[in-house]
Design a protein around this motif. Structure first.
Motif, mmCIF file in Angstrom:
data_model
loop_
_atom_site.group_PDB
_atom_site.id
_atom_site.type_symbol
_atom_site.label_atom_id
_atom_site.label_comp_id
_atom_site.label_asym_id
_atom_site.label_seq_id
_atom_site.Cartn_x
_atom_site.Cartn_y
_atom_site.Cartn_z
ATOM 1 N N PHE A 270 -0.091 6.080 -9.648
ATOM 2 C CA PHE A 270 -0.408 5.218 -8.508
ATOM 3 C C PHE A 270 0.370 3.910 -8.588
ATOM 4 C CE2 PHE A 270 -2.752 1.570 -6.864
ATOM 5 C CZ PHE A 270 -2.867 1.920 -5.531
ATOM 6 N N ARG A 271 0.431 3.304 -9.773
ATOM 7 C CA ARG A 271 1.143 2.037 -9.924
ATOM 8 C C ARG A 271 2.622 2.207 -9.588
ATOM 9 N NH1 ARG A 271 4.111 0.646 -13.942
ATOM 10 N NH2 ARG A 271 3.194 2.256 -15.287
ATOM 11 N N SER B 2 4.433 0.606 -6.261
ATOM 12 C CA SER B 2 5.538 -0.325 -6.489
ATOM 13 C C SER B 2 6.764 0.083 -5.675
ATOM 14 C CB SER B 2 5.878 -0.364 -7.976
ATOM 15 O OG SER B 2 7.002 -1.189 -8.210
ATOM 16 N N GLU B 3 7.087 1.382 -5.687
ATOM 17 C CA GLU B 3 8.228 1.870 -4.921
ATOM 18 C C GLU B 3 7.955 1.785 -3.418
ATOM 19 O OE1 GLU B 3 12.153 3.414 -4.782
ATOM 20 O OE2 GLU B 3 10.931 2.536 -6.385
ATOM 21 N N TYR B 4 6.742 2.098 -3.027
ATOM 22 C CA TYR B 4 6.318 2.024 -1.613
ATOM 23 C C TYR B 4 6.481 0.598 -1.092
ATOM 24 C CZ TYR B 4 3.040 2.381 2.377
ATOM 25 O OH TYR B 4 2.455 2.342 3.632
ATOM 26 N N PHE B 5 6.067 -0.388 -1.884
ATOM 27 C CA PHE B 5 6.156 -1.787 -1.477
ATOM 28 C C PHE B 5 7.599 -2.274 -1.479
ATOM 29 C CE2 PHE B 5 6.286 -6.319 -2.556
ATOM 30 C CZ PHE B 5 5.507 -6.850 -1.543
ATOM 31 N N LEU C 213 7.083 10.273 -2.177
ATOM 32 C CA LEU C 213 7.528 9.329 -1.161
ATOM 33 C C LEU C 213 8.368 10.019 -0.091
ATOM 34 C CD1 LEU C 213 8.396 6.143 -3.234
ATOM 35 C CD2 LEU C 213 6.687 6.324 -1.431
ATOM 36 N N GLN C 214 9.193 10.964 -0.514
ATOM 37 C CA GLN C 214 9.995 11.703 0.454
ATOM 38 C C GLN C 214 9.102 12.505 1.399
ATOM 39 O OE1 GLN C 214 12.757 14.475 -1.288
ATOM 40 N NE2 GLN C 214 14.026 14.561 0.554
ATOM 41 N N ARG C 215 8.044 13.124 0.857
ATOM 42 C CA ARG C 215 7.115 13.885 1.687
ATOM 43 C C ARG C 215 6.328 12.951 2.614
ATOM 44 N NH1 ARG C 215 6.093 19.222 0.174
ATOM 45 N NH2 ARG C 215 7.923 20.003 -0.941
ATOM 46 N N VAL C 216 5.929 11.792 2.102
ATOM 47 C CA VAL C 216 5.199 10.823 2.923
ATOM 48 C C VAL C 216 6.062 10.340 4.079
ATOM 49 C CG1 VAL C 216 4.292 8.459 2.935
ATOM 50 C CG2 VAL C 216 3.571 10.059 1.162
ATOM 51 N N LEU C 217 7.328 9.974 3.794
ATOM 52 C CA LEU C 217 8.227 9.500 4.845
ATOM 53 C C LEU C 217 8.480 10.586 5.884
ATOM 54 C CD1 LEU C 217 10.773 7.477 2.706
ATOM 55 C CD2 LEU C 217 9.280 6.558 4.475
ATOM 56 N N SER C 218 8.638 11.826 5.427
ATOM 57 C CA SER C 218 8.848 12.937 6.358
ATOM 58 C C SER C 218 7.643 13.107 7.273
ATOM 59 C CB SER C 218 9.104 14.220 5.569
ATOM 60 O OG SER C 218 9.274 15.317 6.449
ATOM 61 N N TYR C 219 6.439 12.973 6.711
ATOM 62 C CA TYR C 219 5.217 13.112 7.513
ATOM 63 C C TYR C 219 5.101 11.972 8.523
ATOM 64 C CZ TYR C 219 0.308 14.018 8.609
ATOM 65 O OH TYR C 219 -0.861 14.294 9.260
ATOM 66 N N ILE C 220 5.393 10.736 8.088
ATOM 67 C CA ILE C 220 5.334 9.582 8.990
ATOM 68 C C ILE C 220 6.322 9.750 10.128
ATOM 69 C CG2 ILE C 220 5.770 7.100 9.169
ATOM 70 C CD1 ILE C 220 4.736 6.827 6.310
#
Length: 264
Positions: free
Chosen positions: A183-184, A188-191, A244-251
């Motif tokens: 999670f950390r 961190s990468e998300y932010f 993160l790649q999957r999250v960005l694709s979903y967004i």
């Protein structure tokens, strides 16, 4: 003679200002063709002394791109003198990736009019992404960072009463050190990449097979990635990259669905 020189200088100054404004407006006038696949966005950050404006690019497709950005600043003082500065470079953007390209700061004490323009070009030097911010009073301009650009509501998401949407949160429900480390690293990468999700992202850890635990990444209850936890840093780093790649694709899919709904 002095009068003629003074008049000529003023006319020349006005012509230069007109040309600059014309070029800026021309570059951004075809907005219907921009930000479809590659989105340009100027992100704003505020601290105790100044604003920071981050030039960012977001790939809304799974395809990799070779691109070029041009980040320009037009500063006009009280005597209508215009000074242009710009930063430009080539860059590579992976599918569903978001990247901060360049940053600049504006002190709160600056009161000159400032126009920031971000343009992104494809490999054929064709502009495909753009964003623009106008600070009428420079750093003294009142910028409300708690509100984003108004957006139309989607089928299952109503806009708040003030007409603005609130960014989603990244929430953790972890059990072990590996889960907390993931999670950390994820947050961190998300932010750092200035990612904004319209919906909450949940990182959840539950007991799995034997002594392993299962970590899932969900957006509003929809699973986008899952894996069995391991304490190795290299493994967690790779899981963060994939998640993160999957999250960005979903967004991106959410945004495209919303645009199609608004269009029809």
């Amino acid at each position: 003679m002095r009068l003629i020189s003074y008049t000529y200088a003023n006319v020349l100054k006005r012509v230069i200002v007109f040309i600059i404004i014309f070029l800026v407006n021309t570059a951004i006038s075809y907005s219907q063709f921009f930000n479809k696949e590659i989105q340009a966005k100027i992100l704003i950050e505020r601290n105790s002394e100044f604003y920071t404006f981050h030039a960012a690019a977001s790939n809304k497709t799974p395809t990799d791109y070779n691109l070029k950005y041009d980040y320009s600043v037009f500063r006009t003082d009280k005597d209508s003198n215009v000074v242009k500065t710009n930063q430009s470079d080539l860059f590579f953007l992976k599918g569903d990736e978001k990247k901060v390209l360049s940053s600049l700061t504006v002190n709160y004490s600056v009161d000159d009019k400032i126009i920031l323009v971000l343009l992104i070009y494809d490999k054929d030097n064709k502009p495909i992404g753009k964003d623009r911010i106008v600070l009428e009073q420079g750093g003294k301009t009142n910028i409300n960072l708690d509100k984003t650009t108004p957006k139309s509501a989607s089928r299952d998401e109503a806009v708040a009463q003030d007409g603005y949407e609130i960014d989603g949160l990244v929430i953790q429900k972890t059990l072990t050190k590996s889960g907390r480390d993931f999670f950390r690293m994820f947050y961190s990468e998300y932010f750092n990449r200035q990612i904004r999700s319209p919906r909450n992202i949940l990182i959840k850890e539950v007991p799995g097979r034997r002594r392993n635990t299962l970590i899932t990444v969900e957006i509003e209850g929809r699973l986008v990635w899952q894996f069995f936890a391991q304490p190795r840093k290299e493994f967690l780093t790779n899981m963060v990259r994939i998640s993160l790649q999957r999250v960005l694709s979903y967004i991106n899919r959410l945004e495209q669905q919303n645009e199609q709904f608004i269009r029809y």
